[in-house]
Structures are given as structure tokens and as C-alpha cells.
Design an enzyme around this catalytic site. Sequence first.
Site, PDB file in Angstrom:
ATOM      1  NE  ARG A  39      -6.438   5.548  -0.207  1.00 37.67           N
ATOM      2  CZ  ARG A  39      -6.422   5.773  -1.612  1.00 37.67           C
ATOM      3  NH1 ARG A  39      -7.561   6.020  -2.278  1.00 37.67           N
ATOM      4  NH2 ARG A  39      -5.246   6.021  -2.262  1.00 37.67           N
TER       5      ARG A  39
ATOM      6  CG  HIS B  44       9.060  -1.339   3.483  1.00 35.69           C
ATOM      7  ND1 HIS B  44       9.460  -0.527   2.568  1.00 35.69           N
ATOM      8  CD2 HIS B  44       7.653  -1.206   3.412  1.00 35.69           C
ATOM      9  CE1 HIS B  44       8.660  -0.044   1.951  1.00 35.69           C
ATOM     10  NE2 HIS B  44       7.352  -0.329   2.502  1.00 35.69           N
TER      11      HIS B  44
ATOM     12  CD  GLU C 107      13.067   0.625   2.915  1.00 34.96           C
ATOM     13  OE1 GLU C 107      12.270  -0.376   2.313  1.00 34.96           O
ATOM     14  OE2 GLU C 107      12.150   1.362   3.481  1.00 34.96           O
TER      15      GLU C 107
ATOM     16  NE  ARG D 283       7.576   4.302  -1.002  1.00 33.88           N
ATOM     17  CZ  ARG D 283       6.819   3.363  -0.566  1.00 33.88           C
ATOM     18  NH1 ARG D 283       6.369   2.857   0.710  1.00 33.88           N
ATOM     19  NH2 ARG D 283       5.979   2.781  -1.318  1.00 33.88           N
TER      20      ARG D 283
HETATM   21  C1  8YV Z   1       5.336  -2.737  -0.522  1.00 33.03           C
HETATM   22  C2  8YV Z   1       4.496  -0.308   0.136  1.00 33.03           C
HETATM   23  O1  8YV Z   1       4.728  -2.158  -1.786  1.00 33.03           O
HETATM   24  O2  8YV Z   1       2.370  -0.247  -0.317  1.00 33.03           O
HETATM   25  C3  8YV Z   1       3.543   0.407  -0.427  1.00 33.03           C
HETATM   26  O3  8YV Z   1       3.344   1.568  -0.942  1.00 33.03           O
HETATM   27  O4  8YV Z   1       5.529   0.385   0.574  1.00 33.03           O
HETATM   28  C4  8YV Z   1       4.660  -1.817   0.478  1.00 33.03           C
HETATM   29  O5  8YV Z   1       3.493  -2.252   0.574  1.00 33.03           O
HETATM   30  C5  8YV Z   1       5.575  -3.924  -0.364  1.00 33.03           C
HETATM   31  O6  8YV Z   1       6.338  -3.917   0.759  1.00 33.03           O
HETATM   32  C6  8YV Z   1       5.786  -4.809  -1.557  1.00 33.03           C
HETATM   33  O7  8YV Z   1       7.237  -4.372  -1.757  1.00 33.03           O
END
Ligand code: 8YV
Length: 314
Positions: free
Chosen positions: A154, A279, A261, A232
Site C-alpha cells: 500500500r 523515524h 534506534e 525498517r
Molecule cells: C511506528 C512504524 O509505529 O507504523 C510503523 O510500522 O514504524 C511507525 O509508525 C510509530 O513510530 C510509533 O512508534
Amino acid sequence: MSEAVEILVVAPLMPFLMDALRGQYTVHDRLHVSDPAAFAAVAPRIRAVVANGEAKVPRELIAQLPALEMISVFGVGYDGVDVPAAHERNIPVTNTPEVLNDDVADLALGLLLSIARRIPQADRFVRDGEWLKGPIPLARKVAGSRLGIVGIGRIGQAIAHRALAFNMEVAYTARSPRAGLPYTYHADAKSLAAAVDFLVVITPGGAATRGMINAEVLQALGPQGYLVNVARGTVVDQPALVEALKAGVIAGAALDVFIDEPNVPPELRAMPNVVLTPHIGSGTRQTREAMAKLTFDNLLAHFAGQPLLTPVDA
Ligand code: 8YV
């Protein structure tokens, strides 16, 4: 009134999500880390775990929670959750797909433009008074260039859509060609990297993609090529990337995610041909609120005996 459901939060969450959770449940916030003895006492009563995209919910933690009924992830990526371990016990896992597509795709294009046009560097150039001494070196044109997307889910498709508006040529790699997409398919990242100017990584993390963007792929991207990672940190072999940037194997990189991180290698932080963000792919108030609502609504649905809104099926 019946006793409140007890839940374990395993990651730092947005205050507006914590407030909503505390209004509905008895929340144990990272108790397994801060006070293992107290956690051992409440663990038998924990019925849900709430995580974020970066959090770990390993098999060992799931095994400590005999009453666990669901895991709700605030994030689209759930590579930190041992989904097979959860599913073995028929514990569903939910995530927050769709609501963050626009933001992550916006950031991918923003990073691409930033590294190509050297926008952060140009900002520093003006602030530091360098402009007074002469013009800034010329940058890389984006329009007419070739974009390779690693992962055409997506968010990958939202990135492609935006790139077309910038008059880029779009190609992609994925496990198999996606029917109905008008972009050139490459069977692997190396072949894609060799064919493009910008390689944007937006494939899920986890074991299947660990180190996928390795020294060979960077070599294929070449000295005029740029890497953008909004997926990631694990997908890129970070030490190999540092080496490639140092040696001029690639032209530059724009990175929103890292292996460990919030630690970013000092070498990367010192490089002029790199743009770094902490991030923030989904980091707008509007999107984080939508993610929080979905995380919360999945829990509500579960405890009301209703179908989950966004279960993960793998
Ligand atoms: C984190 C993310 O979840 O959606 C994801 O997979 O990596 C981010 O949106 C967000 O930084 C909350 O920790």
C-alpha cells in the site's frame, strides 16, 4: 461494575493513546521491564498487549501471559511481534494499516527531494553564512530520473503515485510481480538497483528482509545512485551502507530508520551526503491520532466480542 480488563503496554505510546487506554482499562505500562517482580504478580491477569511498530513482543513474553487474548500494534509494521507464537494460541494481532500510507509516502518523497536537491545542506549553507562566500554546488535533478521501489504494498504504491507526479520513471521489486501495476518489475533488489537512480525501501522488516540491501545491492546502485529508507533499519546492512557512503560506492542516502534506534552511528551523522530523520514516517498529529484510534478500536472490538477491524493474517 465488572473489574477493568488489565493490559500491558510494552512501548512508549502517545499520551492521547495512553489516556484513552487508561480510561477503559487497568494499564501496566512497561512493568515487565521496570519491575519484573510486580509484573510476575499481574502477568496471569493480563488480557491484552499494546505495542508500537518498534516494540518487541517475543515468544517468551507471550508465554508469560496465560490469559492473553490479543495484541494490538500501534503501527503498520509488526515485525517485532512473534505472530506465529501468538497465532499458535489463537491470539489475534492487529496493526494500523492504511491510515499512515500518505504520511510515509510523503516522507519518502520528501527525503528523496532532500537528498537529491540537498535541501538540509542548503539550509545549513545559508544559516552558516556560506552563501556570502559564493554559490552552493549544483544538485541532482529529480524529474526524468528513475525510481526503484523495494516493496510495492500500500505504501509503495502511494510512493509510486507521487513519483509519477514528479515525472519519475517507476520500477519495483517484490516477491512476485503485482498484476495490474504499470511499473517495471525486477526479480530482486540488485537488478532493480542497477536500473535506477533512486532506490526507496518500503518493505516490511523481519527475518525475510534482514540485510536485503547489502554491499552488492549498493554496488549495483552505483556512484550516481541514492538510497532512501522509510521501512525498517534491519532491511539495510547498515555497516555496509556506511562503507559504501565513505567509499563513494553510492552518491548518498536519506534514512528515517536505523538498526538500533535512537542510536545512529557517528560516522553516518558526520557525513555530508546523508539526510537523517528520527523515524517520523507516520509522525503527524493527524495520522498518529488515526493510528491511536485504530489501535484502541481494535481492543474495544475484541472485548465487545465484535470482529477485529484490522487483524494481521500472516
Ligand atoms: C511506528 C512504524 O509505529 O507504523 C510503523 O510500522 O514504524 C511507525 O509508525 C510509530 O513510530 C510509533 O512508534
